[in-house]
Design an enzyme around this catalytic site. Structure first.
Site, PDB file in Angstrom:
ATOM      1  N   ARG A  78      13.515 -37.921  13.981  1.00 13.40           N
ATOM      2  CA  ARG A  78      13.420 -36.653  13.265  1.00 13.40           C
ATOM      3  C   ARG A  78      13.938 -35.535  14.159  1.00 13.40           C
ATOM      4  O   ARG A  78      13.832 -35.612  15.382  1.00 13.40           O
ATOM      5  CB  ARG A  78      11.963 -36.365  12.868  1.00 13.40           C
ATOM      6  CG  ARG A  78      11.488 -37.181  11.679  1.00 13.40           C
ATOM      7  CD  ARG A  78      10.079 -36.791  11.265  1.00 13.40           C
ATOM      8  NE  ARG A  78       9.108 -37.131  12.269  1.00 13.40           N
ATOM      9  CZ  ARG A  78       8.606 -36.315  13.175  1.00 13.40           C
ATOM     10  NH1 ARG A  78       8.976 -35.035  13.204  1.00 13.40           N
ATOM     11  NH2 ARG A  78       7.739 -36.706  14.065  1.00 13.40           N
ATOM     12  N   TYR A 206      18.796 -40.834   9.256  1.00 10.26           N
ATOM     13  CA  TYR A 206      17.564 -41.380   9.840  1.00 10.26           C
ATOM     14  C   TYR A 206      16.392 -41.179   8.870  1.00 10.26           C
ATOM     15  O   TYR A 206      16.209 -40.077   8.325  1.00 10.26           O
ATOM     16  CB  TYR A 206      17.249 -40.711  11.196  1.00 10.26           C
ATOM     17  CG  TYR A 206      15.839 -41.063  11.633  1.00 10.26           C
ATOM     18  CD1 TYR A 206      15.555 -42.339  12.122  1.00 10.26           C
ATOM     19  CD2 TYR A 206      14.788 -40.169  11.477  1.00 10.26           C
ATOM     20  CE1 TYR A 206      14.254 -42.688  12.450  1.00 10.26           C
ATOM     21  CE2 TYR A 206      13.483 -40.513  11.804  1.00 10.26           C
ATOM     22  CZ  TYR A 206      13.228 -41.781  12.290  1.00 10.26           C
ATOM     23  OH  TYR A 206      11.936 -42.136  12.598  1.00 10.26           O
ATOM     24  N   LYS A 215       8.357 -37.406   4.625  1.00 13.37           N
ATOM     25  CA  LYS A 215       7.935 -36.209   5.362  1.00 13.37           C
ATOM     26  C   LYS A 215       8.260 -34.933   4.573  1.00 13.37           C
ATOM     27  O   LYS A 215       7.488 -33.975   4.579  1.00 13.37           O
ATOM     28  CB  LYS A 215       8.620 -36.167   6.728  1.00 13.37           C
ATOM     29  CG  LYS A 215       8.349 -37.376   7.591  1.00 13.37           C
ATOM     30  CD  LYS A 215       6.888 -37.573   7.831  1.00 13.37           C
ATOM     31  CE  LYS A 215       6.645 -38.706   8.814  1.00 13.37           C
ATOM     32  NZ  LYS A 215       5.216 -38.930   9.048  1.00 13.37           N
ATOM     33  N   HIS A 235      -1.045 -35.746   7.215  1.00 12.44           N
ATOM     34  CA  HIS A 235      -0.397 -36.796   8.000  1.00 12.44           C
ATOM     35  C   HIS A 235      -1.482 -37.772   8.464  1.00 12.44           C
ATOM     36  O   HIS A 235      -1.850 -37.796   9.635  1.00 12.44           O
ATOM     37  CB  HIS A 235       0.316 -36.131   9.191  1.00 12.44           C
ATOM     38  CG  HIS A 235       1.264 -37.026   9.919  1.00 12.44           C
ATOM     39  ND1 HIS A 235       1.689 -36.761  11.201  1.00 12.44           N
ATOM     40  CD2 HIS A 235       1.892 -38.175   9.557  1.00 12.44           C
ATOM     41  CE1 HIS A 235       2.536 -37.700  11.595  1.00 12.44           C
ATOM     42  NE2 HIS A 235       2.658 -38.571  10.619  1.00 12.44           N
ATOM     43  N   SER A 257       2.793 -38.676  15.351  1.00 12.94           N
ATOM     44  CA  SER A 257       3.756 -39.777  15.200  1.00 12.94           C
ATOM     45  C   SER A 257       3.695 -40.720  16.401  1.00 12.94           C
ATOM     46  O   SER A 257       3.587 -40.268  17.545  1.00 12.94           O
ATOM     47  CB  SER A 257       5.164 -39.204  15.102  1.00 12.94           C
ATOM     48  OG  SER A 257       5.202 -38.222  14.101  1.00 12.94           O
ATOM     49  N   CYS A 259       1.467 -42.787  17.473  1.00 11.05           N
ATOM     50  CA  CYS A 259       0.196 -42.895  18.212  1.00 11.05           C
ATOM     51  C   CYS A 259      -0.678 -44.003  17.643  1.00 11.05           C
ATOM     52  O   CYS A 259      -1.882 -44.037  17.883  1.00 11.05           O
ATOM     53  CB  CYS A 259      -0.568 -41.577  18.187  1.00 11.05           C
ATOM     54  SG  CYS A 259       0.152 -40.318  19.234  1.00 11.05           S
ATOM     55  N   ASP A 284       0.304 -43.561   6.820  1.00 13.77           N
ATOM     56  CA  ASP A 284       0.989 -42.354   7.327  1.00 13.77           C
ATOM     57  C   ASP A 284       0.608 -41.072   6.585  1.00 13.77           C
ATOM     58  O   ASP A 284       0.552 -40.024   7.205  1.00 13.77           O
ATOM     59  CB  ASP A 284       2.509 -42.559   7.240  1.00 13.77           C
ATOM     60  CG  ASP A 284       3.299 -41.547   8.068  1.00 13.77           C
ATOM     61  OD1 ASP A 284       2.862 -41.225   9.189  1.00 13.77           O
ATOM     62  OD2 ASP A 284       4.340 -41.070   7.586  1.00 13.77           O
ATOM     63  N   ARG A 376      12.616 -49.011  13.915  1.00 11.84           N
ATOM     64  CA  ARG A 376      11.634 -49.024  12.824  1.00 11.84           C
ATOM     65  C   ARG A 376      11.734 -50.268  11.960  1.00 11.84           C
ATOM     66  O   ARG A 376      12.788 -50.904  11.873  1.00 11.84           O
ATOM     67  CB  ARG A 376      11.884 -47.793  11.913  1.00 11.84           C
ATOM     68  CG  ARG A 376      11.722 -46.453  12.613  1.00 11.84           C
ATOM     69  CD  ARG A 376      10.288 -46.044  12.630  1.00 11.84           C
ATOM     70  NE  ARG A 376      10.051 -44.803  13.361  1.00 11.84           N
ATOM     71  CZ  ARG A 376       9.050 -43.969  13.073  1.00 11.84           C
ATOM     72  NH1 ARG A 376       8.224 -44.225  12.084  1.00 11.84           N
ATOM     73  NH2 ARG A 376       8.844 -42.888  13.799  1.00 11.84           N
TER      74      ARG A 376
HETATM   75  C1  OXD Z   1       6.693 -39.920  11.910  1.00 13.62           C
HETATM   76  C2  OXD Z   1       6.864 -41.073  11.010  1.00 13.62           C
HETATM   77  O1  OXD Z   1       7.636 -39.560  12.617  1.00 13.62           O
HETATM   78  O2  OXD Z   1       5.878 -41.455  10.373  1.00 13.62           O
HETATM   79  O3  OXD Z   1       5.596 -39.364  11.927  1.00 13.62           O
HETATM   80  O4  OXD Z   1       7.973 -41.617  10.898  1.00 13.62           O
HETATM   81 MN    MN Z   2       4.202 -40.126  10.499  1.00 16.61          MN
END
Ligand code: OXD
Ligand code: MN
Length: 591
Positions: A78, A206, A215, A235, A257, A259, A284, A376
């Site tokens: 991102r 991306y 998002k 989130h 993100s 974590c 998420d 990913r």
């Molecule tokens: C983030 C995702 O970047 O979930 O938070 O991809």
């Molecule tokens: Mn996320």
């Protein structure tokens, strides 16, 4: 293409037809492809993507239905610096967002997108965020010139005819335009127009920048709509804990993100908890709204997982490994000679040779990582062995606990509980974490990330805190708030807490607190479990003293912590609710 009728099932909604008419006249694609979400469409588009090199077919014996995509190396995360909230006034977007007036942003994007789909196909992707028939569900239409986006969107959202059915003749849908252009970071903009329920994303391919349901719509636009309509777009993962007696308790949890939200959401309890079960609702995003019974209800608007691959293995996340063993699109992972995938942490020793995420030969002696740190997987939630049966419930699930957490190597204890709603909002608002590879920029620096929403809040963060405080009035039986930190280290740099499945023990204390069964001690931070309140049974080589170390609270460290939150509060000061300033004062007084 197998069937020449594919791509011709137009919407009959006047508002969609008008918008596509205007957009296609502007972008000038050679062809418009109307997606219906069918299996036949998936097969045909996958074949086309493989033929044109956008997807690489993986070993279909080992990984049926799985493909690999390599992104442009300049386009792997991102881009917060290129992400804009375009509201009429800068104040409405607030100091935590980049802002441009809508008129200015349109003036910049119009020439870039004009004729940008010449020689290309424009795909019209109708999708639902949320289960069909839910009062919380919303419709989006994404127009894109990326076949990778189409194939990923059908994993991440309920895509196709189901969205047209839900929308009927209404004009109430998110309009999202994605143009890849030449994937040039100089011409990369992720622009949100909350007042118009509209998104324009250019110059990237991306996921987080271009799967517009995620998002952009579910969080940035969603948070704005939530403020207006009286709900919360967060989130957060959502999971259910089922005890041996069959009691089910649902919690939501916000971590920044990369974590471990996906790992936590799919956790496999350790052997001592063999009669317990964790059920995944989402990994998420949570949309949460007060229910008629006075509780807070949550749905997962998504239908798939766009998770970080590195570190994922059978030990850290057995359910994810099962989830991504078929019908998964991988991005920027490494490729083995026999068409399998690999990433750092998948196995202890890497294979002797690989093709790395850039497409180059790789051996364990290579200096670079084989998989990109933000590589990913994109997999449908229906692959997940721990998928909760309630995931399609239009009412959502009642939330008993809201957990905040970050990646912090010092200061922050393993777990504590807030005193009440206002204190809980303060705890969420002052959350912080060390930055990760999910966003471009330096990794490992502590930054304030309120409610893990810093990159995702579609309006002024101070107003967002007010909205959180106001929500309490509409919730008769509010969830309790907790804060966790799995990542605290000792002076030798070793993690103090084993994490992963053992987090079940923290979760058990949390749900026992919610259900009025667990003891706790009052501290300046909030309520904490003593070693006698916390289940350590069956943990090998982990003593009550070690537990105490994870929970240790040092007043001097905490005074520094409060000072470091001041920077955020100063930045947001003009809209900061006074309640949070009082909470700061109370914390200082307790310290
Ligand atoms: C983030 C995702 O970047 O979930 O938070 O991809
Ligand atoms: Mn996320």
């Amino acid at each position: 293409m197998a069937n020449e009728n594919l791509g011709t099932r137009k919407s009959t909604n006047r508002h969609i037809l008008d918008w596509i008419e205007v957009t296609s006249r502007h972008c000038e694609p050679d062809k418009i492809f109307w997606c219906d979400g069918s299996e036949e469409e998936k097969r045909a588009l996958t074949q086309e993507a493989v033929a044109s090199g956008i997807l690489i077919e993986l070993n279909q014996q080992k990984l049926p239905g799985c493909y690999l995509h390599r992104s442009n190396p300049n386009d792997v995360a991102r881009v917060e610096q290129c992400t804009y909230i375009c509201t009429p006034s800068e104040d409405e977007a607030g100091p935590a967002n980049n802002w441009k007036a809508p008129r200015e942003m349109y003036a910049m994007l119009r020439p870039m997108t004009k004729g940008s789909m010449r020689g290309r196909t424009m795909y019209v992707v109708p999708y639902l965020m949320g289960p069909p028939g839910s009062p919380m569900t919303k419709v989006g239409i994404e127009v894109t010139d990326s076949i990778y986006v189409v194939l990923s969107m059908r994993v991440m959202a309920r895509m196709g005819q189901v969205a047209y059915d839900e929308l009927g003749n209404s004009d109430d849908f998110n309009r999202g335009l994605h143009c890849m252009l030449d994937v040039n970071p100089e011409r990369r903009f992720i622009a949100h127009f909350p007042h118009e329920n509209k998104i324009i994303s250019v110059g990237s391919n991306y996921g987080g920048n271009v799967l517009l349901g995620k998002k952009c719509f579910a969080l940035r636009i969603g948070s704005y709509l939530g403020k207006r309509e009286g709900w919360l777009a967060e989130h957060m993962l959502i999971l259910g804990v089922e005890s041996p007696t069959g009691e089910k308790t649902f919690v939501s949890a916000a971590f920044p993100s990369a974590c471990g939200k996906t790992n936590f959401a799919m956790m496999v309890p350790p052997p001592k908890f063999k009669d317990w079960k964790i059920w995944t609702i989402g990994d998420d995003i949570a949309w949460m709204k007060p229910g008629v019974d006075g509780r807070l209800y949550a749905i997962n608007p998504e239908a798939g997982y766009f998770g970080v691959a590195p570190g994922t293995n059978a030990e850290t996340n057995r359910n994810a490994m099962e989830t991504i063993s078929h019908d998964t699109i991988y991005t920027n992972v490494a490729l083995t000679p026999d068409g399998d995938v690999w990433w750092e942490g998948k196995t202890e020793t890497p294979p002797p040779e690989l093709i790395d995420w850039r497409g180059n030969q790789w051996t364990p002696d290579s200096k670079e990582k084989a998989a990109h740190p933000n590589s990913r997987f994109c997999a449908p939630m229906t692959n997940n062995p721990s998928l909760a049966p309630e995931v399609n419930d239009p009412n959502g699930v009642p939330i008993s606990a809201i957990i905040f957490g970050g990646r912090r190597s010092s200061t922050i204890p393993l777990v504590y509980s807030a005193f009440n709603w206002i204190h809980g909002v303060y705890v969420g608002a002052t959350m912080s974490s060390e930055t990760t590879a999910a966003a471009s920029g330096a990794v490992g620096q502590v930054r304030r990330d309120p409610m893990a929403m810093l990159p995702f809040c579609g309006y002024n963060m101070g107003e967002y805190f007010k909205h959180w405080l106001n929500m309490r009035k509409n919730i008769k039986y509010p969830p309790r708030f907790f804060h966790v930190n799995w990542f605290r280290k000792n002076e030798q740099g070793e993690y103090l807490w084993p994490g992963f499945g053992e987090n079940m023990r923290v979760l058990k204390w949390i749900i026992d607190r919610c259900n009025g069964r667990a003891h706790a001690h009052e501290t300046p931070l909030g309520w904490v479990p003593g070693p006698e309140d916390f289940d350590l049974e069956g943990m090998e080589n982990f003593s009550p003293e070690q537990f105490a170390e994870t929970q240790q609270m040092n007043n001097e460290d905490w005074k520094r912590e409060v000072l470091s939150t001041d920077e955020l509060f100063m930045k947001l000061y003009s809209h900061l609710p006074k309640e949070l300033i009082f909470q700061r004062e109370l914390l200082v007084a307790r310290l």
